[in-house]
Design an enzyme around this catalytic site. Structure first.
Site, short mmCIF file in Angstrom:
data_model
loop_
_atom_site.label_atom_id
_atom_site.label_comp_id
_atom_site.label_asym_id
_atom_site.label_seq_id
_atom_site.Cartn_x
_atom_site.Cartn_y
_atom_site.Cartn_z
N LYS A 71 0.84 -1.20 0.00
CA LYS A 71 0.00 0.00 0.00
C LYS A 71 0.87 1.24 0.00
CE LYS A 71 -3.84 -2.53 1.95
NZ LYS A 71 -4.55 -3.03 3.11
N GLN A 95 -4.85 -1.93 9.26
CA GLN A 95 -4.69 -3.26 8.63
C GLN A 95 -5.28 -4.35 9.53
OE1 GLN A 95 -3.33 -3.71 5.45
NE2 GLN A 95 -4.14 -5.77 5.74
N ASP A 121 -11.40 2.20 3.31
CA ASP A 121 -11.69 0.77 3.12
C ASP A 121 -13.20 0.55 2.97
OD1 ASP A 121 -9.53 -0.96 2.98
OD2 ASP A 121 -9.18 -0.96 5.15
#
Ligand code: NAD
Length: 287
Positions: free
Chosen positions: A52, A96, A119
C-alpha cells in the site's frame, strides 16, 4: 478457452488515472494523504502494508505508517485514530486487519471518521453501499466490478452467484452486482445444492478462502468467473478459490490468481483516497 482478464493490466491503468488526477489536485495545493496503521508482527499484514505504501508513492500520495507493537491497548489505538481523524492533511485512514486478539476490530472500524474510511468498512459507508449512494466503494468488490467493466461484460439481467458472505467481500460484492441489475444469489457454508446454484451462474464470483474450491462441474459453459481467493495450494504455491486448470476451458472470461483481483484491491484503495482528497480540495475552495 477463456479470455483471461488481467488485473495486473487493469490495475496499472487505474493507478495511472489516479496519478494523473493526483497531479492536477497537487496543482491546487492538495496532496492526497493516506495513514496506514499496523499493529503487531503479522507477516502477511506487513506485506500488504508495504504494498500500500509502495502504491501511494507510485501515484504521488503522501503515506504515513503507524507501526504499533503487539501489546498496544485499545485506548492507545483509538487515540491514534482520533488524532488522524483530526489531521487535515490525512484523507484516508486504514487499519490493517486482522488485529491482535485483545483488540476490538468493530470498535476500531467505528472509530474511523466515515469521510476518511477509505476501506469502506464503517457502518455508515456500508449503509451507503446498500442504498447505492456511495462515497467509497469497498476496495475488493469494486476491483472485481472494474475488471467486469474492462472486459465489456454487461451484468444487467444476468444470473450472478457470489460464493461467500463476508462483510468485506461477499456481501458488498452482491450489492454492487445488484446495483448493476444482476439477479444475485449469495451462497455460503450452509447453502444446499451449491453445485447446482453455481452451475446456473452467468457470472460467478468466488470469495470462499479455500484453495481450488470451484471445480469445472460447478461452472456453466461460457460463464464469467471471477476469483477473489488468495490461498496456498498443497505445494505452498499461491492459488485462488477456483481450480483454474479445470475451469478455464469452460469459462468465457476468467481472472487468474495471482494477477487477477489481488492487484485491483490496492488500486481501488488509491482511488478512494483520491476521492477523499478531492472532497477536501472542494471544501477548501468553498471556504
Ligand atoms: P471469510 O472467511 O470471511 O468468508 C468466507 C466465506 O466463504 C464465508 O461467508 C463462508 O460462509 C463461505 N464458505 C466457506 N466454506 C464454504 C463452503 N464450503 N461452501 C460455500 N461457502 C463457503 O473470507 P473473506 O475475507 O471474504 O475472503 C475470501 C477469500 O478472498 C480469501 O481467500 C481471502 O484471502 C481473499 N481475499 C482477497 C482479497 C483480494 O484483495 N483479492 C481481499 C480480501 C479477501
Amino acid at each position: 478457452m477463456a479470455v483471461i482478464i488481467s488485473g495486473k493490466e487493469v490495475s496499472a491503468k487505474v493507478r495511472a488515472e489516479v496519478k494523473a488526477e493526483c497531479e492536477q489536485l497537487k496543482e491546487k495545493g492538495v496532496t492526497p494523504g493516506l495513514a496506514v496503521i499496523i499493529v503487531g508482527n503479522d507477516p502477511a499484514s506487513r506485506v500488504y502494508v508495504n504494498n500500500k505504501k509502495k502504491a501511494c508513492a507510485e501515484v504521488g500520495f503522501v503515506s504515513e505508517e503507524y507501526a504499533l507493537p503487539e501489546e498496544t491497548s485499545q485506548e492507545e489505538l483509538l487515540q491514534l485514530i482520533d488524532q488522524l481523524n483530526h489531521k487535515p492533511e490525512i484523507d484516508g485512514i486504514l487499519c490493517q486487519l486482522p488485529l491482535p486478539k485483545h483488540l476490538d476490530e468493530k470498535a476500531v472500524i467505528n472509530a474511523i471518521a466515515p469521510e476518511k474510511d477509505v476501506d469502506a468498512f464503517h457502518p455508515s459507508n456500508v449503509g451507503k453501499i446498500m442504498i447505492g449512494d456511495y462515497r467509497f466503494l469497498p476496495c475488493t468488490p469494486a476491483g472485481v466490478m472494474e475488471l467486469i467493466h474492462h472486459a465489456g461484460i454487461d451484468v444487467s439481467g444476468k444470473n450472478c452467484v457470489v460464493i461467500g458472505r463476508s462483510n468485506i467481500v461477499g456481501k458488498p460484492m452482491a450489492m454492487l452486482l445488484l446495483h448493476e441489475n444482476g439477479t444475485v444469489t449469495i451462497c455460503h457454508s450452509r447453502t444446499k445444492n451449491l453445485k447446482e446454484v453455481c452451475a446456473n451462474a452467468d457470472i460467478l464470483v468466488a470469495a470462499v478462502g479455500k484453495p481450488k474450491f470451484v471445480k469445472a462441474d460447478m461452472v456453466k459453459d461460457g460463464a464469467v468467473v471471477l476469483d477473489v481467493g488468495i490461498n496456498r495450494d498443497e505445494n505452498g504455491k499461491l492459488c485462488g478459490d477456483v481450480d483454474f486448470k479445470e475451469v478455464e476451458p469452460k469459462a468465457s472470461y476468467i481472472t487468474p490468481v495471482p494477477g487477477g483481483v489481488g492487484p485491483m484491491t490496492i488500486a481501488m484503495l488509491m482511488k478512494n483516497t483520491l476521492t477523499a482528497a478531492i472532497e477536501r480540495g472542494a471544501s477548501l475552495s468553498a471556504n
